[in-house]
Design a protein around this motif. Structure first.
Motif, PDB file in Angstrom:
ATOM      1  N   SER A  47       5.471 -12.732 -46.972  1.00 13.02           N
ATOM      2  CA  SER A  47       6.676 -12.688 -46.134  1.00 13.02           C
ATOM      3  C   SER A  47       6.356 -13.173 -44.734  1.00 13.02           C
ATOM      4  CB  SER A  47       7.202 -11.255 -46.029  1.00 13.02           C
ATOM      5  OG  SER A  47       7.946 -10.945 -47.154  1.00 13.02           O
ATOM      6  N   GLY A  48       7.275 -13.911 -44.151  1.00  7.93           N
ATOM      7  CA  GLY A  48       7.080 -14.394 -42.787  1.00  7.93           C
ATOM      8  C   GLY A  48       6.241 -15.657 -42.711  1.00  7.93           C
ATOM      9  N   SER A  49       5.872 -16.227 -43.866  1.00 11.17           N
ATOM     10  CA  SER A  49       5.012 -17.405 -43.817  1.00 11.17           C
ATOM     11  C   SER A  49       5.819 -18.684 -43.616  1.00 11.17           C
ATOM     12  CB  SER A  49       4.163 -17.509 -45.091  1.00 11.17           C
ATOM     13  OG  SER A  49       4.995 -17.623 -46.215  1.00 11.17           O
ATOM     14  N   GLY A  50       7.138 -18.578 -43.607  1.00 16.18           N
ATOM     15  CA  GLY A  50       7.961 -19.738 -43.287  1.00 16.18           C
ATOM     16  C   GLY A  50       8.659 -20.364 -44.487  1.00 16.18           C
ATOM     17  N   LYS A  51       8.710 -19.659 -45.610  1.00 14.20           N
ATOM     18  CA  LYS A  51       9.290 -20.244 -46.825  1.00 14.20           C
ATOM     19  C   LYS A  51      10.796 -20.511 -46.664  1.00 14.20           C
ATOM     20  CE  LYS A  51       8.057 -16.705 -49.328  1.00 14.20           C
ATOM     21  NZ  LYS A  51       7.544 -15.838 -48.223  1.00 14.20           N
ATOM     22  N   SER A  52      11.507 -19.488 -46.176  1.00 13.00           N
ATOM     23  CA  SER A  52      12.949 -19.690 -45.984  1.00 13.00           C
ATOM     24  C   SER A  52      13.207 -20.781 -44.959  1.00 13.00           C
ATOM     25  CB  SER A  52      13.605 -18.397 -45.491  1.00 13.00           C
ATOM     26  OG  SER A  52      13.372 -17.358 -46.395  1.00 13.00           O
ATOM     27  N   THR A  53      12.372 -20.820 -43.941  1.00 17.78           N
ATOM     28  CA  THR A  53      12.542 -21.832 -42.898  1.00 17.78           C
ATOM     29  C   THR A  53      12.413 -23.239 -43.486  1.00 17.78           C
ATOM     30  OG1 THR A  53      11.603 -20.240 -41.344  1.00 17.78           O
ATOM     31  CG2 THR A  53      11.737 -22.521 -40.614  1.00 17.78           C
ATOM     32  N   ILE A  54      11.476 -23.423 -44.407  1.00 19.05           N
ATOM     33  CA  ILE A  54      11.325 -24.737 -45.048  1.00 19.05           C
ATOM     34  C   ILE A  54      12.626 -25.132 -45.745  1.00 19.05           C
ATOM     35  CG2 ILE A  54      10.116 -26.010 -46.876  1.00 19.05           C
ATOM     36  CD1 ILE A  54       7.631 -24.307 -46.280  1.00 19.05           C
TER      37      ILE A  54
HETATM   38  N1  LIG Z   1      16.577 -17.361 -36.728  1.00 15.56           N
HETATM   39  C1  LIG Z   1      15.340 -16.987 -36.376  1.00 15.56           C
HETATM   40  N2  LIG Z   1      15.035 -16.736 -35.079  1.00 15.56           N
HETATM   41  C2  LIG Z   1      13.804 -16.370 -34.707  1.00 15.56           C
HETATM   42  N3  LIG Z   1      12.756 -16.247 -35.550  1.00 15.56           N
HETATM   43  C3  LIG Z   1      12.973 -16.480 -36.846  1.00 15.56           C
HETATM   44  C4  LIG Z   1      14.268 -16.865 -37.339  1.00 15.56           C
HETATM   45  N4  LIG Z   1      14.192 -17.037 -38.681  1.00 15.56           N
HETATM   46  C5  LIG Z   1      12.924 -16.767 -39.005  1.00 15.56           C
HETATM   47  N5  LIG Z   1      12.186 -16.439 -37.922  1.00 15.56           N
HETATM   48  C6  LIG Z   1      10.752 -16.121 -37.910  1.00 15.56           C
HETATM   49  O1  LIG Z   1      10.087 -17.167 -38.566  1.00 15.56           O
HETATM   50  C7  LIG Z   1       9.033 -16.678 -39.359  1.00 15.56           C
HETATM   51  C8  LIG Z   1       9.177 -17.199 -40.769  1.00 15.56           C
HETATM   52  O2  LIG Z   1      10.364 -16.683 -41.314  1.00 15.56           O
HETATM   53  P1  LIG Z   1      10.838 -17.047 -42.781  1.00 15.56           P
HETATM   54  O3  LIG Z   1      10.893 -18.512 -42.930  1.00 15.56           O
HETATM   55  O4  LIG Z   1      12.097 -16.300 -43.009  1.00 15.56           O
HETATM   56  O5  LIG Z   1       9.664 -16.452 -43.671  1.00 15.56           O
HETATM   57  P2  LIG Z   1       9.640 -16.160 -45.233  1.00 15.56           P
HETATM   58  O6  LIG Z   1      10.902 -16.673 -45.822  1.00 15.56           O
HETATM   59  O7  LIG Z   1       8.433 -16.835 -45.729  1.00 15.56           O
HETATM   60  O8  LIG Z   1       9.527 -14.670 -45.373  1.00 15.56           O
HETATM   61  C9  LIG Z   1       9.065 -15.168 -39.244  1.00 15.56           C
HETATM   62  O9  LIG Z   1       8.073 -14.785 -38.313  1.00 15.56           O
HETATM   63  C10 LIG Z   1      10.435 -14.877 -38.701  1.00 15.56           C
HETATM   64  O10 LIG Z   1      10.390 -13.751 -37.876  1.00 15.56           O
END
Ligand SMILES: Nc1ncnc2c1ncn2[C@@H]1O[C@H](COP(=O)(O)OP(=O)(O)O)[C@@H](O)[C@H]1O
Ligand SMILES: [Mg+2]
Lengths: 279, 244
Positions: A47-54
Motif C-alpha cells: 500500500s502507498g507504493s503508487g499503484k493507484s497513482t499509475i
Molecule cells: N490526491 C493525493 N494527494 C496527496 N497525496 C496522495 C494523493 N493520492 C495519493 N497520494 C499519496 O501517494 C502515495 C501513493 O498512493 P497510491 O497511488 O494511492 O498508492 P497505492 O495505490 O499503491 O496504495 C501515498 O503516499 C499517498 O499518500
C-alpha cells in the motif's frame, strides 16, 4: 481508431520514466510499463507504493511531471484540453475500489447515462446494450434497483458493466475486490476472468495474489514509486529474483512462505485465498 | 360565500371575538389584497432567493478567490445583520440615491425592494446550505464521472448538483419556511401585504386579537404548504438505500 494490424508489436499502453509528486511527496519515481493489446497485466505491491497513482495517470486523471505515457496513438502526458482528455477516457474504462456508482440513479441509469450523454447513443440502443451487459455480469434482475440497495459485490459488478457500457479498448481495475467481504470476492473475480478470456485488455491493481498469478500475462511489482521487478506470473510468483519481491510475497502469501508447487493443478479457482494488505 | 362568512362571524361572536369587519366589503377587500400581496412576495422571493443562493454557492465553490472572496464577505455581512435594518437601508438610502439619480424613472417599487432584500438575505443562507451539499459529494464519485468521459459541465449537471441538491434540501426547506414569515417585514415600508392591511384595520377598529389570530393562521398555513411541498420533494428525491 488504428487497425490492430498496424500496431502489431507496439504496446497499447506504454509508460516511460513517469514521475509524479504530491507536494514534496515523490510518489512515482520513474515508472516503465508496457501493456500489449489483449493482455492482462497485474500490478502488485505494498500500500502507498503508487499503484493507484499509475492507473490515474494512464487515464489522465492526474498530470505527470516527467516522462511519457502513450495509450494507442495518444500521448497522454501531452494532453492539454479537457476535450482531448475526454477522447482518451472514452477509450479507457476505470473500475474503483469503492465502486463509486451514482447513488441517485438506478442500476440501469448508471449504465445508460455516459453512453447517452458522452457518446450520444440513442436511449433505445444504450438501454439494449446496458441490459446485455447486466446479463453478462449476472445483474439483469437488479436493473431497477438503486446502488444503495445492493451488496458490495453486486455494486462492483454493476461498476464493471458501467465501464463496459462505454465500449472501452481497455479497462483499469484498482483493487476492485479490496472492499468486499470474502464471499463476494469470487463473483467479481469471475467477471474479470471472463473479460480477460474474451481478450479485453486489462490492467489490474490487486492484492489477490493467486488470481493475479492465474490470469495475468505479465505481473509488475512496485515499491516506493518504482517498478522493482516484472515478468511472467511464474517468474514473479515462483522465482522472484529481487529480494524486495521475495519479502513482499512471503508476507502477502502468509509468513510460512509459499508451499512448493505440487504437480497437478495449483490454479484451481477454489484455491484462491485472500490476503489483503490494504487497510 | 357571504352566507358562510356570516355563519363564521356569528360563531366567532359566541367566543367573544368580533370578526364583523369581514362583512365590510372595503376592509375585507384590503385583507384579501394583502393576502394576495403576501403570497406574491413569497413566490418572488422564493425564486429570487434560490437564484441568489445558487449564484453565491457557485462563486463560493468556484475555487477562484476573485469570486469566492466577495461572495464570502457578502454572505457574512448579510447573515449577521437584521433583515429589517437591511430593508430600511435599502429602501431609505439606496432607493433615495437612485431616485435622486434618475428621478421619477426609478423603476423600483417598495414591493421590488422587499423582494430584492429578502432574496439576497435568504440567498446567503441558501448558499451555505448548497455549499455544504456540494462539498458533501464524495470526490471519488466525481472522479468516477470524469473517468466515464463526462465534461466538467455534464459532471456538474448530472452528478454534482443532483447529489448536492439532495444533501442541501432539508436546510433549503428550513430557510424557505423562515422566508415565508420574514415577508412580514414588508409592512415596515408600507407594502400592502397582509400584515400591513391588518395594521390598517386595527388602528381604525380595534380588532387586534381577531386580526392577530387571522394573521397567525394565515402564515401558519403558508408555512405548512411550503413544508408539505418540501417533504414531497424530499420523498421524491430520496435515494433508496441511503439515509434512514
Ligand atoms: N490526491 C493525493 N494527494 C496527496 N497525496 C496522495 C494523493 N493520492 C495519493 N497520494 C499519496 O501517494 C502515495 C501513493 O498512493 P497510491 O497511488 O494511492 O498508492 P497505492 O495505490 O499503491 O496504495 C501515498 O503516499 C499517498 O499518500
Ligand atoms: Mg490504491
Amino acid at each position: 481508431m488504428p487497425s490492430p494490424e498496424t500496431r502489431v508489436g507496439q504496446p497499447l499502453i506504454s509508460l516511460r520514466d513517469v514521475h509524479l509528486s504530491f507536494g514534496s511527496n515523490r510518489v512515482l519515481k520513474g515508472i516503465d510499463l508496457d501493456v500489449q493489446r489483449g493482455q492482462a497485466v497485474s500490478i502488485i505491491g505494498p500500500s502507498g507504493s503508487g499503484k493507484s497513482t499509475i492507473l490515474r495517470c494512464i487515464t489522465g486523471l492526474l498530470p505527470t511531471e516527467r516522462g511519457s505515457i502513450r495509450v494507442g496513438d495518444t500521448d497522454v502526458h501531452a494532453l492539454k484540453s479537457e476535450a482531448q482528455r475526454i477522447e482518451l477516457r472514452k477509450r479507457v474504462g476505470f473500475v474503483f475500489q469503492q465502486y463509486n456508482l451514482f447513488p441517485h440513479l438506478s442500476v440501469l441509469e448508471n449504465l445508460v447515462i455516459a453512453p447517452r450523454k458522452v457518446l450520444g447513443e440513442t436511449a433505445t440502443n444504450a438501454e439494449k446494450h446496458a441490459r446485455e451487459l447486466l446479463a453478462k455480469v449476472r445483474m439483469e434482475h437488479k436493473a431497477d434497483a438503486y446502488p444503495g440497495q445492493l451488496s458490495g459485490g453486486q455494486q462492483q459488478r454493476v461498476a464493471i458493466a458501467r465501464a463496459l457500457a462505454m465500449r472501452p479498448e481497455l479497462i483499469l481495475f484498482d483493487e476492485v475486490t479490496s472492499a468486499l467481504d470474502p464471499e463476494t470476492v469470487g463473483e467479481v473475480l469471475t467477471v474479470i476472468r471472463e473479460l480477460t478470456e474474451e481478450g479485453m485488455t486489462c490492467v489490474l491493481v490487486t492484492h489477490e495474489m493467486r488470481f493475479a498469478e492465474d490470469i495475468s500475462d505479465v505481473v509488475y511489482f512496485t515499491e516506493n514509486g518504482l517498478i522493482v521487478e516484472h515478468g511472467s506470473p511464474e517468474h514473479i510468483f515462483q522465482r522472484p529474483t529481487n529480494e524486495r519481491t521475495q519479502t513482499f510475497l512471503r508476507h502477502a502469501l502468509g509468513d510460512a512462505g509459499r508451499r512448493p508447487v505440487a504437480s497437478g493443478d495449483p490454479f484451481l479457482l477454489s484455491n484462491i485465498s485472500r490476503y489483503s494488505l490494504s487497510v | 360565500m357571504t352566507d358562510l362568512l356570516e355563519l363564521f362571524v356569528q360563531a366567532a361572536a359566541k367566543f367573544g371575538l368580533n370578526y364583523g369587519f369581514l362583512l365590510d366589503a372595503y376592509q375585507r377587500g384590503s385583507l384579501v389584497n394583502g393576502a394576495i400581496t403576501t403570497i406574491a412576495l413569497c413566490a418572488f422571493t422564493i425564486v429570487g432567493s434560490l437564484l441568489a443562493g445558487l449564484a453565491l454557492a457557485a462563486m463560493l465553490t468556484s475555487g477562484r478567490p476573485w469570486f469566492a472572496r466577495p461572495a464570502r464577505v457578502f454572505i457574512e455581512v448579510t447573515r449577521n445583520t437584521p433583515t429589517l435594518v437591511q430593508l430600511y437601508c435599502a429602501f431609505l438610502v439606496l432607493n433615495m440615491l437612485l431616485t435622486q439619480a434618475v428621478g421619477a424613472a426609478n423603476p423600483l417599487t417598495p414591493f421590488a425592494w422587499v423582494v430584492i432584500v429578502i432574496s439576497l438575505h435568504k440567498g446567503a443562507f441558501h448558499a451555505e446550505a448548497l455549499r455544504a451539499g456540494i462539498e458533501a459529494v464524495p470526490r471519488v464519485t466525481l472522479e468516477a464521472a470524469s473517468s466515464l468521459a463526462f465534461s466538467r459541465r455534464q459532471l456538474l449537471w448530472n452528478v454534482q448538483l443532483p447529489l448536492a441538491m439532495r444533501f442541501a434540501l432539508p436546510s433549503l426547506i428550513n430557510n424557505l419556511i423562515d422566508l415565508v414569515k420574514m415577508t412580514a417585514v414588508a409592512s415596515a415600508i408600507a407594502v400592502g401585504d397582509i400584515t400591513y392591511a391588518s395594521i390598517m384595520i386595527w388602528t381604525q377598529s380595534d380588532n387586534v386579537l381577531e386580526l392577530m389570530i387571522l394573521l397567525l393562521a394565515f402564515f401558519g398555513l403558508l408555512s405548512f404548504v411550503v413544508n408539505c411541498v418540501g417533504r414531497a420533494l424530499e420523498a421524491k428525491l430520496r435515494m433508496p438505500g441511503y439515509g434512514h
